[in-house]
Design an enzyme around this catalytic site. Sequence first.
Site, short mmCIF file in Angstrom:
data_model
loop_
_atom_site.label_atom_id
_atom_site.label_comp_id
_atom_site.label_asym_id
_atom_site.label_seq_id
_atom_site.Cartn_x
_atom_site.Cartn_y
_atom_site.Cartn_z
N SER A 131 0.84 -1.14 0.03
CA SER A 131 -0.08 0.04 -0.14
C SER A 131 0.87 1.26 0.10
O SER A 131 2.02 1.02 0.47
CB SER A 131 -0.83 -0.06 1.35
OG SER A 131 -1.60 1.29 1.62
N TYR B 76 -2.79 -1.58 10.15
CA TYR B 76 -2.60 -1.74 8.85
C TYR B 76 -1.31 -0.94 8.40
O TYR B 76 -0.60 -1.78 7.67
CB TYR B 76 -3.90 -1.09 8.07
CG TYR B 76 -3.92 -0.94 6.44
CD1 TYR B 76 -4.22 -2.35 5.92
CD2 TYR B 76 -3.66 0.02 5.86
CE1 TYR B 76 -4.33 -2.20 4.63
CE2 TYR B 76 -3.48 -0.01 4.45
CZ TYR B 76 -4.01 -1.25 3.80
OH TYR B 76 -3.86 -1.27 2.41
P1 NAD Z 1 -10.69 -6.77 -1.11
O1 NAD Z 1 -11.25 -6.78 0.18
O2 NAD Z 1 -11.78 -6.93 -2.34
O3 NAD Z 1 -9.61 -7.97 -1.28
C1 NAD Z 1 -8.87 -8.44 -0.23
C2 NAD Z 1 -9.22 -10.07 -0.04
O4 NAD Z 1 -8.44 -10.78 0.90
C3 NAD Z 1 -10.56 -10.43 0.02
O5 NAD Z 1 -10.95 -11.18 -1.17
C4 NAD Z 1 -10.36 -11.00 1.30
O6 NAD Z 1 -11.56 -12.16 1.63
C5 NAD Z 1 -9.03 -11.62 1.32
N1 NAD Z 1 -8.86 -12.02 2.67
C6 NAD Z 1 -8.86 -11.60 3.84
N2 NAD Z 1 -8.49 -12.41 5.00
C7 NAD Z 1 -7.81 -13.23 4.40
C8 NAD Z 1 -7.12 -14.29 4.80
N3 NAD Z 1 -7.00 -14.53 6.01
N4 NAD Z 1 -6.77 -15.33 3.85
C9 NAD Z 1 -6.76 -15.31 2.54
N5 NAD Z 1 -7.54 -14.27 2.10
C10 NAD Z 1 -8.03 -13.40 3.07
O7 NAD Z 1 -9.75 -5.46 -1.36
P2 NAD Z 1 -8.50 -5.07 -2.25
O8 NAD Z 1 -8.55 -3.57 -2.43
O9 NAD Z 1 -8.76 -5.93 -3.50
O10 NAD Z 1 -7.36 -5.59 -1.41
C11 NAD Z 1 -6.56 -6.53 -2.09
C12 NAD Z 1 -4.92 -5.92 -1.12
O11 NAD Z 1 -4.82 -4.51 -1.72
C13 NAD Z 1 -5.02 -5.85 0.13
O12 NAD Z 1 -3.75 -6.49 0.75
C14 NAD Z 1 -5.05 -4.31 0.50
O13 NAD Z 1 -4.45 -3.94 1.47
C15 NAD Z 1 -4.34 -3.82 -0.73
N6 NAD Z 1 -4.55 -2.53 -1.00
C16 NAD Z 1 -6.03 -2.06 -1.59
C17 NAD Z 1 -6.16 -0.80 -1.83
C18 NAD Z 1 -7.48 -0.15 -2.24
O14 NAD Z 1 -7.47 1.13 -2.25
N7 NAD Z 1 -8.23 -0.85 -2.93
C19 NAD Z 1 -4.97 0.30 -1.51
C20 NAD Z 1 -3.77 -0.12 -0.83
C21 NAD Z 1 -3.60 -1.45 -0.73
#
Ligand code: NAD
Length: 262
Positions: free
Chosen positions: A150, A163
């Site tokens: 992130s 986080y």
């Molecule tokens: P999201 O919530 O759609 O995806 C996260 C996924 O991780 C979900 O499908 C959830 O079920 C899964 N998950 C949670 N705990 C888990 C576990 N213990 N084992 C296996 N799977 C698990 O959101 P996203 O935005 O697609 O997030 C994906 C990654 O991107 C994350 O690491 C998040 O921190 C990072 N991220 C997202 C953003 C954003 O703005 N969307 C920004 C920076 C970083």
Amino acid sequence: MTSGSGRSRELEGKVALVTGAGSGIGYAIAERFAHEGAAVAIDYLGHSEDAQALARDLSAEGAKAVALEADVTNAAAVEALIAQVVERFGSLDVLVNNAGIEKSQPLLEVDEASWDRTLAVDLKGPFLCLQAAARRMKESGGGSIVNISSIHEDFPFPSFTPYAAAKGGLRMLMRNAALELAPLGIRVNNIAPGAIATPINAATLADPAKVQRLQEIVPLQRMGTPEEVAEVALFLASGRSSYVTGSTYFVDGGIVRHAEPL
Ligand code: NAD
């Protein structure tokens, strides 16, 4: 084999595991990798129907895909997951540590359980998957590991201390691993997304004022899409990035260069 455009597919013959791929960024990465010829293992925890449907749809298109349920915080489950991938597809060439959670809580209200769970999913999970995957990659002569961290691996995020601490840890996990694993032919890099339109941002997406505020502070004036993150993941997974290791790629519309405090 070539893609529909006539060019050769970038991950032909490769095997990729994407964690937390039943939604959002992970889903887009798994889909993109499969379209580029990779056999993909779609790890999920929750979003079961979407993960299964993605595997079904990709298989119907002629790709190799399987959805496997595993909690990345559980070492035994991670071992079993990696073993299943290798048993099914013969190797493991690419790992994308994507699973992640976040919870808004002022620092003084963070309870031990939410600290532990956030650090477990966002830092311990990537470590367990990286270590188990790298042991396999060592045997087969190399691979590429991509962690979805992130912008908060570098920049503070008030009200999201666990986080930001986990993502900061993921930055150093990546840098250490890149050095130790380089002699084994294993590259390790991070992608640092900014504000991407996925379920993790459901509250923001449902609030027009918050979306408007983001449009004002993101230099490219919009949120990013999961597909735009997948594009960079594809680059880091493929041989096109053969001399890239130990780096973080920001996919953030320029937000970390914005002069005003977030
Ligand atoms: P999201 O919530 O759609 O995806 C996260 C996924 O991780 C979900 O499908 C959830 O079920 C899964 N998950 C949670 N705990 C888990 C576990 N213990 N084992 C296996 N799977 C698990 O959101 P996203 O935005 O697609 O997030 C994906 C990654 O991107 C994350 O690491 C998040 O921190 C990072 N991220 C997202 C953003 C954003 O703005 N969307 C920004 C920076 C970083």
